[in-house]
Design a protein around this motif. Structure first.
Motif, PDB file in Angstrom:
ATOM      1  N   ILE A  74      56.341  32.088  33.975  1.00  0.00           N
ATOM      2  CA  ILE A  74      55.485  33.287  33.961  1.00  0.00           C
ATOM      3  C   ILE A  74      55.438  33.946  32.584  1.00  0.00           C
ATOM      4  CG2 ILE A  74      55.784  33.694  36.433  1.00  0.00           C
ATOM      5  CD1 ILE A  74      57.670  36.012  35.762  1.00  0.00           C
ATOM      6  N   VAL A  75      56.538  33.876  31.813  1.00  0.00           N
ATOM      7  CA  VAL A  75      56.483  34.502  30.484  1.00  0.00           C
ATOM      8  C   VAL A  75      55.694  33.634  29.505  1.00  0.00           C
ATOM      9  CG1 VAL A  75      58.605  35.822  30.824  1.00  0.00           C
ATOM     10  CG2 VAL A  75      58.723  33.575  29.730  1.00  0.00           C
ATOM     11  N   THR A  76      55.653  32.322  29.743  1.00  0.00           N
ATOM     12  CA  THR A  76      54.810  31.453  28.919  1.00  0.00           C
ATOM     13  C   THR A  76      53.348  31.822  29.122  1.00  0.00           C
ATOM     14  OG1 THR A  76      56.385  29.617  28.947  1.00  0.00           O
ATOM     15  CG2 THR A  76      54.074  29.071  28.501  1.00  0.00           C
ATOM     16  N   LEU A  77      52.952  32.025  30.370  1.00  0.00           N
ATOM     17  CA  LEU A  77      51.576  32.451  30.661  1.00  0.00           C
ATOM     18  C   LEU A  77      51.314  33.844  30.091  1.00  0.00           C
ATOM     19  CD1 LEU A  77      51.335  31.217  34.366  1.00  0.00           C
ATOM     20  CD2 LEU A  77      50.008  30.327  32.436  1.00  0.00           C
ATOM     21  N   ARG A  78      52.285  34.738  30.195  1.00  0.00           N
ATOM     22  CA  ARG A  78      52.106  36.120  29.721  1.00  0.00           C
ATOM     23  C   ARG A  78      51.889  36.169  28.213  1.00  0.00           C
ATOM     24  NH1 ARG A  78      50.849  39.983  27.770  1.00  0.00           N
ATOM     25  NH2 ARG A  78      51.511  42.149  28.107  1.00  0.00           N
ATOM     26  N   ARG A  79      52.655  35.400  27.451  1.00  0.00           N
ATOM     27  CA  ARG A  79      52.521  35.461  25.989  1.00  0.00           C
ATOM     28  C   ARG A  79      51.328  34.672  25.473  1.00  0.00           C
ATOM     29  NH1 ARG A  79      54.739  30.819  23.590  1.00  0.00           N
ATOM     30  NH2 ARG A  79      56.205  29.678  24.920  1.00  0.00           N
ATOM     31  N   SER A  80      50.657  33.917  26.351  1.00  0.00           N
ATOM     32  CA  SER A  80      49.461  33.186  25.926  1.00  0.00           C
ATOM     33  C   SER A  80      48.272  34.125  25.724  1.00  0.00           C
ATOM     34  CB  SER A  80      49.088  32.112  26.959  1.00  0.00           C
ATOM     35  OG  SER A  80      48.603  32.680  28.160  1.00  0.00           O
ATOM     36  N   TYR A 127      42.864  21.508  37.019  1.00  0.00           N
ATOM     37  CA  TYR A 127      42.987  22.937  37.295  1.00  0.00           C
ATOM     38  C   TYR A 127      43.814  23.594  36.189  1.00  0.00           C
ATOM     39  CZ  TYR A 127      47.577  21.486  39.031  1.00  0.00           C
ATOM     40  OH  TYR A 127      48.843  20.947  39.133  1.00  0.00           O
ATOM     41  N   THR A 128      43.717  24.901  36.127  1.00  0.00           N
ATOM     42  CA  THR A 128      44.564  25.680  35.237  1.00  0.00           C
ATOM     43  C   THR A 128      45.448  26.591  36.088  1.00  0.00           C
ATOM     44  OG1 THR A 128      42.851  27.386  35.025  1.00  0.00           O
ATOM     45  CG2 THR A 128      42.908  25.660  33.340  1.00  0.00           C
ATOM     46  N   ILE A 129      46.481  27.127  35.468  1.00  0.00           N
ATOM     47  CA  ILE A 129      47.394  28.038  36.150  1.00  0.00           C
ATOM     48  C   ILE A 129      47.218  29.429  35.551  1.00  0.00           C
ATOM     49  CG2 ILE A 129      49.787  28.511  36.768  1.00  0.00           C
ATOM     50  CD1 ILE A 129      48.649  25.873  37.856  1.00  0.00           C
ATOM     51  N   ARG A 130      46.904  30.398  36.408  1.00  0.00           N
ATOM     52  CA  ARG A 130      46.664  31.767  35.926  1.00  0.00           C
ATOM     53  C   ARG A 130      47.697  32.722  36.511  1.00  0.00           C
ATOM     54  NH1 ARG A 130      40.847  34.159  37.018  1.00  0.00           N
ATOM     55  NH2 ARG A 130      40.338  32.491  35.526  1.00  0.00           N
ATOM     56  N   LEU A 131      48.167  33.613  35.681  1.00  0.00           N
ATOM     57  CA  LEU A 131      49.106  34.649  36.107  1.00  0.00           C
ATOM     58  C   LEU A 131      48.374  35.677  36.971  1.00  0.00           C
ATOM     59  CD1 LEU A 131      52.147  35.128  35.416  1.00  0.00           C
ATOM     60  CD2 LEU A 131      51.371  36.664  33.598  1.00  0.00           C
ATOM     61  N   THR A 132      48.933  36.012  38.108  1.00  0.00           N
ATOM     62  CA  THR A 132      48.338  37.046  38.964  1.00  0.00           C
ATOM     63  C   THR A 132      48.754  38.422  38.432  1.00  0.00           C
ATOM     64  OG1 THR A 132      50.245  37.127  40.450  1.00  0.00           O
ATOM     65  CG2 THR A 132      48.497  35.523  40.971  1.00  0.00           C
ATOM     66  N   PRO A 133      48.103  39.500  38.875  1.00  0.00           N
ATOM     67  CA  PRO A 133      48.531  40.839  38.456  1.00  0.00           C
ATOM     68  C   PRO A 133      50.009  41.108  38.757  1.00  0.00           C
ATOM     69  CG  PRO A 133      46.357  40.959  39.439  1.00  0.00           C
ATOM     70  CD  PRO A 133      46.842  39.549  39.637  1.00  0.00           C
ATOM     71  N   ALA A 134      50.464  40.656  39.939  1.00  0.00           N
ATOM     72  CA  ALA A 134      51.881  40.826  40.287  1.00  0.00           C
ATOM     73  C   ALA A 134      52.759  40.012  39.345  1.00  0.00           C
ATOM     74  CB  ALA A 134      52.126  40.401  41.726  1.00  0.00           C
ATOM     75  N   GLY A 135      52.292  38.823  38.975  1.00  0.00           N
ATOM     76  CA  GLY A 135      53.036  37.979  38.045  1.00  0.00           C
ATOM     77  C   GLY A 135      53.129  38.609  36.666  1.00  0.00           C
ATOM     78  N   LYS A 136      52.061  39.237  36.222  1.00  0.00           N
ATOM     79  CA  LYS A 136      52.058  39.889  34.910  1.00  0.00           C
ATOM     80  C   LYS A 136      53.037  41.062  34.886  1.00  0.00           C
ATOM     81  CE  LYS A 136      49.114  42.244  31.530  1.00  0.00           C
ATOM     82  NZ  LYS A 136      49.883  43.490  31.531  1.00  0.00           N
ATOM     83  N   ARG A 137      53.047  41.847  35.964  1.00  0.00           N
ATOM     84  CA  ARG A 137      53.965  42.993  36.020  1.00  0.00           C
ATOM     85  C   ARG A 137      55.416  42.521  35.975  1.00  0.00           C
ATOM     86  NH1 ARG A 137      50.095  44.770  39.817  1.00  0.00           N
ATOM     87  NH2 ARG A 137      51.373  44.026  41.560  1.00  0.00           N
ATOM     88  N   LEU A 138      55.710  41.469  36.733  1.00  0.00           N
ATOM     89  CA  LEU A 138      57.081  40.973  36.755  1.00  0.00           C
ATOM     90  C   LEU A 138      57.449  40.320  35.425  1.00  0.00           C
ATOM     91  CD1 LEU A 138      59.673  40.595  38.322  1.00  0.00           C
ATOM     92  CD2 LEU A 138      58.736  38.478  39.296  1.00  0.00           C
ATOM     93  N   ALA A 139      56.511  39.619  34.815  1.00  0.00           N
ATOM     94  CA  ALA A 139      56.773  38.991  33.516  1.00  0.00           C
ATOM     95  C   ALA A 139      57.101  40.048  32.466  1.00  0.00           C
ATOM     96  CB  ALA A 139      55.562  38.162  33.085  1.00  0.00           C
TER      97      ALA A 139
END
Length: 203
Positions: A74-80, A127-139
């Protein structure tokens, strides 16, 4: 010499003399005095420190409901950056995960509601993998906690020592990654040469 620096140097000498790898080197020096154990000391300490740091990270991530693998994803997706979305192959390159762990972790983290798969247009297999709003908050919460905890982990080193260690590790990692790229290129070249030879032979 400041008292803080002198204390740090003294502590470093004591810890180097009595850490678990020092004992291994002493035993090899006794059994095989003809061998130079310096490289073994570096390698052993890197391996043991890595294992120790991962265990500690699991300890401070567990209260957030995250394993190291889920956190790394999740932090890899967040910092992208926006839209916080990557292909699985990009996640493998950018995260600290193995190829097998990426596929398994995507499934697990998707079940947690932290990411979701976005099918590629015109290709259902991609497909791609996208961070959800809940995932972003937790990241955001997890990475802040991670930074603070890591900083405490290196309190035994002065700021100067931390910079020096970071520089040496970067030099070592850069050399290792360059060797890996060269090795991969040689393997790909060899495979290409074998295919060309096979084609010529078939003709």
């Amino acid at each position: 010499m400041s008292s803080k620096f002198a204390t740090s140097v003294a502590l470093g000498l004591i810890m180097t003399a009595f850490d678990s790898i020092a004992r291994i080197i002493r035993e090899w020096r006794r059994e095989r005095p003809d061998l130079d154990g310096a490289a073994v000391g570096i390698h052993g300490r890197i391996i043991r420190l890595a294992a120790h740091m991962l265990r500690r990270a699991d300890g401070w991530l567990d209260p957030l409901g995250l394993s190291w693998e889920a956190f790394s994803l999740i932090v890899t997706l967040r910092r992208s950056g926006k839209p916080y979305e990557l292909r699985p192959t990009d996640i493998l390159k950018e995260s600290l995960l193995t190829s097998g762990a990426v596929t398994n972790r995507i499934d697990r983290v998707e079940e947690m509601g932290l990411v979701k798969r976005i099918p590629a247009k015109g290709d259902r297999r991609s497909y791609t993998i996208r961070l959800t709003p809940a995932g972003k908050r937790l990241a955001d919460k997890a990475i802040e906690h991670h930074f603070v905890a890591l900083k405490r982990s290196f309190d035994s080193l002065t700021d100067s020592e931390q910079k020096q260690l970071a520089g040496l590790l970067a030099k070592l990692l850069s050399a290792a990654e360059a060797q890996e790229i060269q090795s991969s290129a040689r393997k790909n070249y060899s495979r290409g040469s074998l295919r060309q030879t096979a084609q010529v032979t078939d003709v």
